[in-house]
Design a protein around this motif. Structure first.
Motif, PDB file in Angstrom:
ATOM      1  N   VAL A 159      11.516   7.517   2.182  1.00 42.83           N
ATOM      2  CA  VAL A 159      10.553   6.407   2.100  1.00 42.83           C
ATOM      3  C   VAL A 159      10.588   5.622   3.410  1.00 42.83           C
ATOM      4  O   VAL A 159      11.654   5.200   3.858  1.00 42.83           O
ATOM      5  N   VAL A 160       9.428   5.413   3.996  1.00 44.70           N
ATOM      6  CA  VAL A 160       9.289   4.567   5.175  1.00 44.70           C
ATOM      7  C   VAL A 160       8.727   3.215   4.738  1.00 44.70           C
ATOM      8  O   VAL A 160       7.734   3.158   4.013  1.00 44.70           O
ATOM      9  N   PHE A 161       9.382   2.150   5.179  1.00 45.80           N
ATOM     10  CA  PHE A 161       8.940   0.774   4.912  1.00 45.80           C
ATOM     11  C   PHE A 161       8.350   0.200   6.189  1.00 45.80           C
ATOM     12  O   PHE A 161       9.002   0.229   7.246  1.00 45.80           O
ATOM     13  N   ALA A 162       7.135  -0.332   6.121  1.00 43.19           N
ATOM     14  CA  ALA A 162       6.502  -0.876   7.316  1.00 43.19           C
ATOM     15  C   ALA A 162       5.680  -2.123   6.944  1.00 43.19           C
ATOM     16  O   ALA A 162       5.280  -2.304   5.803  1.00 43.19           O
ATOM     17  N   ARG A 163       5.465  -2.965   7.945  1.00 45.83           N
ATOM     18  CA  ARG A 163       4.662  -4.171   7.737  1.00 45.83           C
ATOM     19  C   ARG A 163       3.525  -4.206   8.761  1.00 45.83           C
ATOM     20  O   ARG A 163       3.645  -3.653   9.856  1.00 45.83           O
ATOM     21  N   LEU A 164       2.434  -4.853   8.403  1.00 52.03           N
ATOM     22  CA  LEU A 164       1.295  -4.986   9.303  1.00 52.03           C
ATOM     23  C   LEU A 164       1.667  -5.897  10.470  1.00 52.03           C
ATOM     24  O   LEU A 164       2.139  -7.014  10.267  1.00 52.03           O
ATOM     25  N   THR A 165       1.474  -5.417  11.693  1.00 55.66           N
ATOM     26  CA  THR A 165       1.790  -6.230  12.864  1.00 55.66           C
ATOM     27  C   THR A 165       0.593  -6.392  13.801  1.00 55.66           C
ATOM     28  O   THR A 165       0.716  -7.043  14.836  1.00 55.66           O
TER      29      THR A 165
ATOM     30  N   ALA B 174       0.852  -1.191   0.000  1.00 55.46           N
ATOM     31  CA  ALA B 174       0.000   0.000   0.000  1.00 55.46           C
ATOM     32  C   ALA B 174       0.890   1.245   0.000  1.00 55.46           C
ATOM     33  O   ALA B 174       1.930   1.274   0.652  1.00 55.46           O
ATOM     34  N   ILE B 175       0.468   2.265  -0.736  1.00 61.56           N
ATOM     35  CA  ILE B 175       1.257   3.488  -0.879  1.00 61.56           C
ATOM     36  C   ILE B 175       0.503   4.687  -0.296  1.00 61.56           C
ATOM     37  O   ILE B 175      -0.647   4.943  -0.650  1.00 61.56           O
TER      38      ILE B 175
ATOM     39  N   ALA C 117       4.190 -10.189  -0.598  1.00 58.35           N
ATOM     40  CA  ALA C 117       3.399 -11.365  -0.251  1.00 58.35           C
ATOM     41  C   ALA C 117       2.740 -11.237   1.111  1.00 58.35           C
ATOM     42  O   ALA C 117       2.040 -12.144   1.555  1.00 58.35           O
ATOM     43  N   ARG C 118       2.980 -10.131   1.798  1.00 57.73           N
ATOM     44  CA  ARG C 118       2.385  -9.868   3.097  1.00 57.73           C
ATOM     45  C   ARG C 118       1.866  -8.432   3.097  1.00 57.73           C
ATOM     46  O   ARG C 118       2.204  -7.643   2.200  1.00 57.73           O
ATOM     47  N   PRO C 119       1.067  -8.039   4.062  1.00 62.05           N
ATOM     48  CA  PRO C 119       0.585  -6.656   4.082  1.00 62.05           C
ATOM     49  C   PRO C 119       1.717  -5.687   4.454  1.00 62.05           C
ATOM     50  O   PRO C 119       2.272  -5.756   5.552  1.00 62.05           O
ATOM     51  N   GLU C 120       2.028  -4.794   3.533  1.00 63.62           N
ATOM     52  CA  GLU C 120       3.094  -3.818   3.762  1.00 63.62           C
ATOM     53  C   GLU C 120       2.597  -2.413   3.434  1.00 63.62           C
ATOM     54  O   GLU C 120       1.589  -2.233   2.745  1.00 63.62           O
TER      55      GLU C 120
END
Length: 212
Positions: A203-209, A117-118, A179-182
């Motif tokens: 740019v910030v990179f994050a994953r759903l936790t 998601a952006i 392949a995962r929610p990011e």
């Protein structure tokens, strides 16, 4: 904000990798000097992989449009508008005069579902700092919350914060399918030139936790 004219993939949607997208004017910098007022930039250490960054994310959420983004560590609490592509194939931006408004790419992944998601927002406008002015000060492990139309909240954890020159923007790394929610959160950065504007992007990179 600007990047190269190569094509990148965002889920199933092809996006021209941000040919020229203005997410900051820095006009206000010229009055007081960029050294005094320039937005913070992430140190190199924040770009290293998070030791837990390859762990599986939380289970993906059902699709639901986002309505608000909150980043407590840098005092962001902003509504989200839908963004489309310009006729030139670059990502459109929120209105520059609404400095506390961010946007999400509505033809791509919704925050919380599987994929990348952006979210994008201005670093400044002609009046001063805007919604993502402090994005470069964010650190790994910080929390990002996205309110969604169905009443749920998608909770992301920051894995990395990086700054890229416009001439070396890693399209696939930033926009490529996951392949995962990011989540990616993007604004202008990389220093400022009086002749060409901001030289790149933070740019910030994050994953759903988690979610609630």
């Amino acid at each position: 904000m600007r990047s190269s004219a190569r094509r990148a993939r965002l889920g199933d949607t092809a996006i021209a990798a941000l040919t020229v997208v203005a997410l900051g004017s820095a006009v206000w910098l010229l009055g007081g000097g960029a050294g005094e007022h320039a937005p913070p930039q992430p140190p190199a250490a924040e770009g290293r992989p998070d030791p837990g960054g390859e762990r599986l994310a939380a289970p993906p959420l059902a699709p639901s449009p986002p309505t608000r983004i909150r980043i407590p560590a840098i005092h962001v609490n902003a509504p989200l508008m839908a963004l489309a592509l310009t006729p030139a194939g670059s990502l459109d931006v929120p209105p520059a005069d609404r400095k506390n408004l961010a946007g999400w790419y509505e033809a791509g992944t919704m925050p919380g579902e599987t994929g990348t998601a952006i979210v994008a927002g201005h670093v400044d406008n002609t009046e001063g700092p805007a919604v993502f002015y402090d994005l470069g000060a964010l650190r790994r492990g910080a929390r990002i919350e996205v309110d969604r139309q169905d009443g749920s909240v998608a909770v992301f954890t920051v894995d990395a914060v990086e700054v890229y020159a416009a001439s070396a923007f890693p399209d696939e790394k930033v926009y490529g399918a996951a392949a995962r929610p990011e989540l990616r959160v993007i604004t202008c950065g990389g220093g400022y030139s009086r002749t060409t504007g901001y030289r790149g992007n933070v740019v910030v990179f994050a994953r759903l936790t988690g979610s609630r």
